[in-house]
Structure formats: structure tokens, C-alpha cells
Design an enzyme around this catalytic site. Sequence first.
Site, short mmCIF file in Angstrom:
data_model
loop_
_atom_site.label_atom_id
_atom_site.label_comp_id
_atom_site.label_asym_id
_atom_site.label_seq_id
_atom_site.Cartn_x
_atom_site.Cartn_y
_atom_site.Cartn_z
N THR A 291 18.75 8.25 144.96
CA THR A 291 19.05 6.88 144.93
C THR A 291 20.27 6.52 146.12
OG1 THR A 291 20.73 7.49 143.38
CG2 THR A 291 18.75 6.84 142.74
N THR B 63 34.09 13.76 134.16
CA THR B 63 35.37 13.32 134.72
C THR B 63 36.59 12.93 133.88
OG1 THR B 63 36.01 11.02 135.69
CG2 THR B 63 33.97 10.98 134.30
N ASP B 64 37.55 12.81 134.35
CA ASP B 64 38.64 12.67 133.61
C ASP B 64 38.56 11.09 133.15
OD1 ASP B 64 39.13 11.17 136.13
OD2 ASP B 64 41.19 12.11 136.43
N LYS C 105 29.77 8.72 130.46
CA LYS C 105 29.96 10.10 130.83
C LYS C 105 30.47 10.58 129.42
CE LYS C 105 29.88 12.29 134.08
NZ LYS C 105 28.75 13.20 134.41
N VAL D 234 41.71 -4.27 148.64
CA VAL D 234 42.56 -3.51 147.55
C VAL D 234 42.73 -4.34 146.08
CG1 VAL D 234 44.86 -2.60 146.96
CG2 VAL D 234 44.03 -2.50 149.24
#
Length: 348
Positions: free
Chosen positions: A36, A139-140, A168, A220
Amino acid sequence: MKNILITGGAGFIGSQFVKLMLEKYDYNIINLDLLTYAGNLENLKDIEDKKNYTFIKGDICDKVLVNEIFKKYEIDTVVNFAAESHVDRSIENPEIFLITNILGTQNLLENAKKYWKLTPEDKYSREYKDGVKYLQVSTDEVYGALGEEGMFTETTPLNPNSPYSSSKASADMLVRAYYETFGMPMNITRCSNNYGPYQFPEKLIPLMINNCENDKPLPVYGDGMQIRDWLHVKDHCIAIDTVLHKGAIGEVYNIGGNNEKANIDIVKLIISTIGKSENLIKYVKDRPGHDRRYAIDNTKITTQLGWSPSYTFEQGIAETIQWYLNNKNWLEKITSGDYMKYYEKMYK
């Protein structure tokens, strides 16, 4: 451990892990990747002709294909990197994250169980000690967000805040369920934010480097004070290798780099290193449900398995910036076509 199926092995972290395994061991590596937007075979050009390496283009949700791979290559180990992984994309289209990250994981687990549980008369049978070991790369973000104090440990309750992290967390729970219900030999690793060469440039560090070089605005989110723990991709791959060979069956291991940094500080560091002006910074509306802070306590893996990060952030970020500056052709190929359409949609 002889025949390892690595899923998502053409992605940023997966491709680095494939190369590490081929460098260190004589294992047969089968790399399954759907290619992908974030999968890139150019990441693997230097190893594509190795005799003990096979690439297969395909989907971890494809039941027929995954079954054929397990049978043909007599898979005894699975390392699952394959995942939709960008939070912004999960907000735009949650469904694909549920399909790939949850149903794809379940398909891999079911095939691993099938070829482990066959009768002894079958040549693909596995005794428990040689069971198809399954390692889930997580993942965290499944832990949610932290306040100003504290760190995530392996016993921190799961409290995901985005469609991505929810998918997840669901996959992690499936892996745990196959261990508890069927005795599936497994481990789960949960890492902090990765950085390094070959990262797809929708992620913070390569995005800012690329935009800096081209004098484009640096988007940002919010005030830029979201704090993340940064882990060099090579340290992450070595940690996964360590868990694969030394991890206690059924255990979860957090992998962190001991480098907490605010997003805006990283942006300003990149600007300073490249020699551009902070006037390029453009504050944009914050992402919905944006977690404020992540921090990993990696005591368990460092004390029990002997792994520790080798990169300081200062060393790692300097090398990473230089890599992207030296590989502008790679960036230019990546940042064309569909990626740019998505970029314009997200940051217009």
C-alpha cells in the site's frame, strides 16, 4: 526457528527488521506485504536477490494466500508488522484500520494455530516446544495518554483514544486470547515513536525535513507541545530480535528510547540543522483526540532480556536528517502522486 513469515516487511520498520534478520541469521525469510502507500520495495533492494529471502505481494486478510504460505514454506515463526498505522488516516477512514489491524491479525493467528495443532502424522505438525511462535508488533498508543508525570508499563490498562490505537489494542487482545485459550506461543511488543531512514514522509520527522528543504510551510498541530518518547528504528529492530529469541512466552515487552521530546522542539531542531527560518512553522488546528504525552518505561526488557537503546537522540536525529538530505531522490519518488493528494487534503 527456521522459516519466518514477516508481514509488512516492505514498510519503514519491517524492512529494517528483514535486513537485520538476513544479516544475523541463516533463517528463511518470507516477506508478505500488500505494498500500500507506505510499502516500498526500494527499501529492500540490497537484499532482494538473497537465496533465503522471498517476497510475496499480498494481504494478511487473504485467507487462501496466507494458508498457502504457511503450508508451502512450513512457517514456524510469525512477526507481524503489517498494519495501517497513521492516526490521521484512521480519523479519515476508520474501517480499513479495523479490517487490516484486527481481521488481518486474526487470520494470521488462525493459520499459526492450524499448522501448529495438526495431528502428528501430518508433516506440518508442531509440538508445543516447536509451536508456531507469534510476535505482534504493537504501539504505546494502546495505553492512551499520560499527564505530566508517570510512564507506561506493561501493566498499564489499555485506554486507546483513536481509531488507529483502538484497532491495535483490539489486535493485542486477540493475540492474548489465542495464548490464553489455545496456548499459542506469543509475545507482544509495544514501542514508542520510531524515527530513522526510510520512514514514510507523512510522519513528523521526514515531513519536516522534506518541507524544510523545499521551503514549504511546516504544519504543527495545536501548540506543538505534544510529547513523545523517540526510538531509533535500528534499536527497535534489535529489541524485537531480542524478544523473539529470549522473550518469555506469553509476555508483553515495552520498547522505549528514553528520549522524551516535544514535537515543536524537534521541528525547531530540524530547522536549525538545515539552516532555515522558523517563519516556516505554521500552526494548524489540532488533531481530534490528540494524545498529549507518551512515555515508555522499558525496565522489563532491559533487566530481563538485556536490551537497551544504543542511540542517543542527538546522534540519531543528526544521522537521520543527513540521510534524508543525502537521499532526495528517494523522497521525491515517495512524495508524488497519491501521497501528495492526501497531503493537500490533510494540511490545506
